[in-house]
Design an enzyme around this catalytic site. Sequence first.
Site, short mmCIF file in Angstrom:
data_model
loop_
_atom_site.label_atom_id
_atom_site.label_comp_id
_atom_site.label_asym_id
_atom_site.label_seq_id
_atom_site.Cartn_x
_atom_site.Cartn_y
_atom_site.Cartn_z
N ASP A 91 -13.61 40.36 2.83
CA ASP A 91 -12.84 41.56 3.18
C ASP A 91 -11.38 41.29 2.87
O ASP A 91 -10.89 40.17 3.03
CB ASP A 91 -13.05 41.96 4.63
CG ASP A 91 -12.64 40.89 5.62
OD1 ASP A 91 -11.45 40.84 6.00
OD2 ASP A 91 -13.51 40.10 6.05
N ASP A 180 -12.74 48.82 12.45
CA ASP A 180 -12.25 47.50 12.86
C ASP A 180 -11.59 47.68 14.22
O ASP A 180 -10.49 48.23 14.32
CB ASP A 180 -11.26 46.97 11.82
CG ASP A 180 -10.58 45.67 12.22
OD1 ASP A 180 -10.87 45.15 13.32
OD2 ASP A 180 -9.75 45.18 11.44
N GLU A 182 -10.40 45.50 17.48
CA GLU A 182 -10.16 44.13 17.92
C GLU A 182 -8.93 44.07 18.80
O GLU A 182 -8.40 45.10 19.22
CB GLU A 182 -10.03 43.20 16.72
CG GLU A 182 -8.91 43.58 15.75
CD GLU A 182 -8.84 42.65 14.54
OE1 GLU A 182 -8.17 41.61 14.67
OE2 GLU A 182 -9.44 42.98 13.49
#
Length: 293
Positions: A91, A180, A182
Amino acid sequence: MKVTGTPFRHRSAFRRSLAVAGGALAGLTALAFAVPGTATAATAPAPAAAHSHISHPQLDWMGSTVAAHEGAAQAAPGTVGPLVAQTPGMDVSAYQGSVNWAGAWANGGKFAYIKATEATTYTNPDFAQQYNGSYNVGMIRGAYHFATPDTSSGAAQADYFVAHGGGWSADGKTLPPMLDIEYNPYGAECYGLSASGMVGWISSFVNEVHAKTTRWPTIYSTTDWWTTCTGNSSAFSTNDPLFIARYSSSAGTLPAGWGFYTFWQYADSGTFPGDQDYFNGALDRLQALALNQ
């Protein structure tokens, strides 16, 4: 700073050094707010007093916050190891700049996730080179969104993401869009949300992506963050593929509900540009995921 072609092996340390200064600024600017505990998956509201301080989106990528919170290795009671053959990939984000995709393909990379957006204000300036370049050399690629749940609603960020690279097409070479989610690089670990509020925000995002693209998005996170910030919710394990982050020799214990990972980010540097990933299956299964089969 941009890195081209080969991975920058000390970017986590560089990222942590910037976070010291950025954290002090975030502490002055972040606003605390309460999220009603009765928020539902379908009607989760936007934060009551969201902030918009996104000062270094070029330094926010999949896993940019992980090493500082969890380290490069951790104990893993009840580990979940590879179930089948693992297909290598990577990624990347604007941090890598213009990527040498021919070199990554020659080294065995078969897929790539590319950062498209963050919040509702940032788009990766290198997205076209990365997204189209990986496709052109033969990789299966997908786009991801770096979530900031304290700046706007999940649906608003999903709309922005889909409008700026986060779409999907049944061409056999496009992976599901990805969220994503986090550690907060700008302040409180869980962005000031309660566990129920975070579950509502994620639900708002994934439902909107599904409505706009027909695909349930992949969810990227760590078991520690997920347990802390969602109360270890199992609400998404039925529809959303799991992209687990753990820099170790195994993926470790997974969040509730997921019996296996679909992707695993196992290192933040190595053979490929950006982070080092595995798809949990052979190449034909990766192709089937791209086709929604």
